[in-house]
Enzyme design. Structure first.
Site, short mmCIF file in Angstrom:
data_model
loop_
_atom_site.label_atom_id
_atom_site.label_comp_id
_atom_site.label_asym_id
_atom_site.label_seq_id
_atom_site.Cartn_x
_atom_site.Cartn_y
_atom_site.Cartn_z
N GLU A 1 0.85 -1.19 0.00
CA GLU A 1 0.00 0.00 0.00
C GLU A 1 0.90 1.24 0.00
O GLU A 1 1.94 1.27 0.65
CB GLU A 1 -0.87 -0.02 1.26
CG GLU A 1 -1.77 1.19 1.43
CD GLU A 1 -2.41 1.23 2.82
OE1 GLU A 1 -3.51 1.80 2.93
OE2 GLU A 1 -1.81 0.69 3.77
N CYS B 1 -4.33 -3.17 4.26
CA CYS B 1 -4.05 -2.65 5.59
C CYS B 1 -5.04 -3.17 6.64
O CYS B 1 -5.17 -4.38 6.83
CB CYS B 1 -4.01 -1.12 5.55
SG CYS B 1 -3.13 -0.38 6.96
N LYS C 1 -9.84 -0.25 -2.02
CA LYS C 1 -10.08 -0.55 -0.61
C LYS C 1 -11.52 -0.28 -0.24
O LYS C 1 -12.04 0.82 -0.44
CB LYS C 1 -9.14 0.29 0.27
CG LYS C 1 -9.18 -0.07 1.75
CD LYS C 1 -8.15 0.75 2.52
CE LYS C 1 -8.11 0.37 4.00
NZ LYS C 1 -7.12 1.17 4.75
#
Length: 541
Positions: free
Chosen positions: A300, A411, A360
């Site tokens: 990321e 994440c 995301k």
């Protein structure tokens, strides 16, 4: 006061005068605080997983026989003792207010748990109901507000040991339940032993039954981890290459110029670091020192320069992909749609350039987007560090690259059960966690997040590849063990053969059912106590 006296004071809370109960409350408060600290020590950073059972045990002892409002206070104490130090990484560069606000908000859920635990503490089979209430509290905390924050669940402390295997049968909720049940059964054994001790030397028939209750509770507490140990037998081992056709995967950690929020101001340096590490890998492949990868994973924020708009960034990524001769999964910040930006994983092919993407789906509130910005600005102007809100993606992150079906989560998404589960259900043969932990410096956040990846590996029987800008990057085997791992703020490259698995675990087949069943058990136990109590109050009025 000696420890035995403290234990007896805790154990006899259901009797005595209100004045006596108030005198004993400080000892209960200390016990609750100790339980929170024991939980902290179980988590990565201290990494003593067996201590996790002492958290539920301490809370059960502290609130036993108390009223709900006392239970709420004791739960709050345990929650603060646990969450304030556990989440200290959240304020490392933005100050104490956001950190303490987050910690207090999570501790309030434990306060609710304490009240509910006190309510059911006189019920028959209360250790079972109390353990189920831990799962219910975590289920609620993982959903509200703003989609929840399921960090610090009991199950996420179990990176080693017998409880970890249970992830394959019921996910993180079942692991949490097993830890909590072991703790509450230990608490029941302690309470029974105290009753037996008080009955010693008296002409009473209560000592024998109390000792038998203590023995049964202790045996049951030992049986839970024993079942967990036996549950390992049919599960995959530490091999990365068994269970399906293999693909050679490279994980690149390029590092950042420096820790902190300002890493983003030097975003070109971050991109260049990842390009250079990939070029070095290509040279090692050409020299015969490394195997030719089928695919490469960057983390990321490896390109916070939008490569769709910035031709130079696109050229550098293409240069790296062409040199290594494999597609790269690039973590990029992409402009749009509209006023938003997107946290995106892009499959970058050496021949055709950018292809499949994953956006995301769960941006972090107050970090990647700010709901009710004017309201939260009243408490801290740090919300304006988030200048533009990230959009919520809508598609599951299964990407075809290098002959593999890669399940991408970004994440903090790794701690959300449903986001990982539907990625596996969509056909992912392995899981990739793209993450950027540079904003948390040299703290335990990276270790805590890695623990979640280890649980996911066992839960779904898949190898999990963690790619971080600054660490910790890792290759996690299907049994949760670490085949490779990096250190913080150190460039690293891993090349491993990874099997593309299509097996289905019990946890995958059951989905969220264990969590809902256990939540219903806990809620039902509270209702079984609360409804008759309400009727009695109405009748007495």
């Amino acid at each position: 006061m000696p420890p035995a006296a403290v234990t007896e004071a805790v154990a006899t809370g259901s009797g005595g005068s209100a004045r006596g109960g108030r005198r004993r409350l400080p000892w209960r408060t200390l016990l609750a605080a100790a339980g929170g600290l024991a939980l902290l020590l179980a988590f990565p950073g201290y990494s003593l997983p067996p201590l996790a059972v002492l958290g539920p045990a301490a809370l059960a002892l502290a609130v036993h026989g108390r009223r709900a409002r006392s239970g709420a206070w004791l739960g709050l104490v345990l929650g603060l003792a646990f969450f304030v130090p556990l989440l200290s990484w959240s304020g490392i560069y933005v100050g104490s207010f956001p950190w303490l606000a987050l910690a207090v908000s999570q501790a309030l859920f434990v306060a609710l748990l304490g009240a509910a635990t006190a309510a059911v503490s006189r019920s028959r089979l209360w250790p079972l109901w109390t353990a189920a209430l831990w799962v219910a509290q975590e289920a609620l905390r993982g959903r509200v507000p703003f989609g929840g924050f399921p960090w610090g669940r009991l199950g996420l402390s179990q990176t080693d040991g017998p409880f970890l295997s249970l992830a394959a049968y019921g996910g993180v909720p079942l692991v949490s339940f097993a830890v909590a049940l072991t703790g509450t059964l230990l608490a029941a054994a302690v309470l029974a032993l105290v009753r037996a001790r008080r009955a010693a030397g008296r002409a009473t028939a209560t000592r024998g039954p109390a000792l038998r209750t203590a023995a049964a509770a202790l045996a049951a507490a030992l049986a839970v981890p024993l079942l967990g140990a036996l549950a390992w037998l049919p599960l995959p081992g530490p091999s990365l290459t068994e269970g399906g056709p293999t693909r050679t995967v490279a994980v690149v950690q390029g590092d950042v110029p420096e820790p902190g929020l300002d890493f983003n101001a030097r975003r070109r340096a971050v991109l260049d670091n990842h390009v250079q590490q990939t070029l070095d890998l290509a040279a090692a492949v050409q020299a015969g020192d490394e195997a030719q990868p089928d695919l490469v994973v960057w983390p990321e924020n490896s390109s916070d320069i939008d490569p769709y708009l910035n031709a130079d960034a696109a050229r550098q990524i293409s240069r790296a992909a062409e040199a290594v001769g494999a597609p790269i999964l690039v973590g990029a910040v992409v402009e749009g749609p509209g006023r938003f930006i997107s946290n995106t994983g892009i499959v970058w092919d050496p021949d055709t350039g950018p292809g499949d993407t994953y956006v995301k789906r769960h941006p972090v509130p107050l970090a990647e987007y700010v709901p009710a910005r004017d309201f939260f600005r009243l408490f801290s102007d740090k919300v304006d560090l988030v200048r533009r809100d990230f959009v919520h993606g809508t598609e599951v992150g299964v990407l075809e690259m290098g002959g593999a079906r890669v399940g991408d989560v970004i994440c903090f998404e790794v701690v959300y059960d449903s986001l990982v589960a539907d990625t596996v259900e969509a056909g992912a043969g392995m899981l990739v966690v793209q993450t950027n932990n540079a904003t948390f410096g040299y703290t335990d956040e990276s270790e805590q997040q890695l623990a979640a990846s280890r649980l996911r590996a066992v839960e779904f029987g898949r190898t999990v590849l963690v790619a971080a800008t600054s660490g910790i990057s890792a290759v996690v085997a299907p049994d949760g063990s670490l085949a490779r791992r990096s250190e913080l703020f150190t460039p690293a490259v891993f090349v491993e053969d990874v099997a593309q698995r299509d097996s289905t675990t019990v946890a995958e087949r059951l989905g969220a059912a264990p969590e809902w069943v256990l939540t219903a058990l806990g809620a039902g136990a509270v209702l079984a106590v609360a409804v008759p109590a309400a009727r009695r109050r109405r009748a007495a009025a």
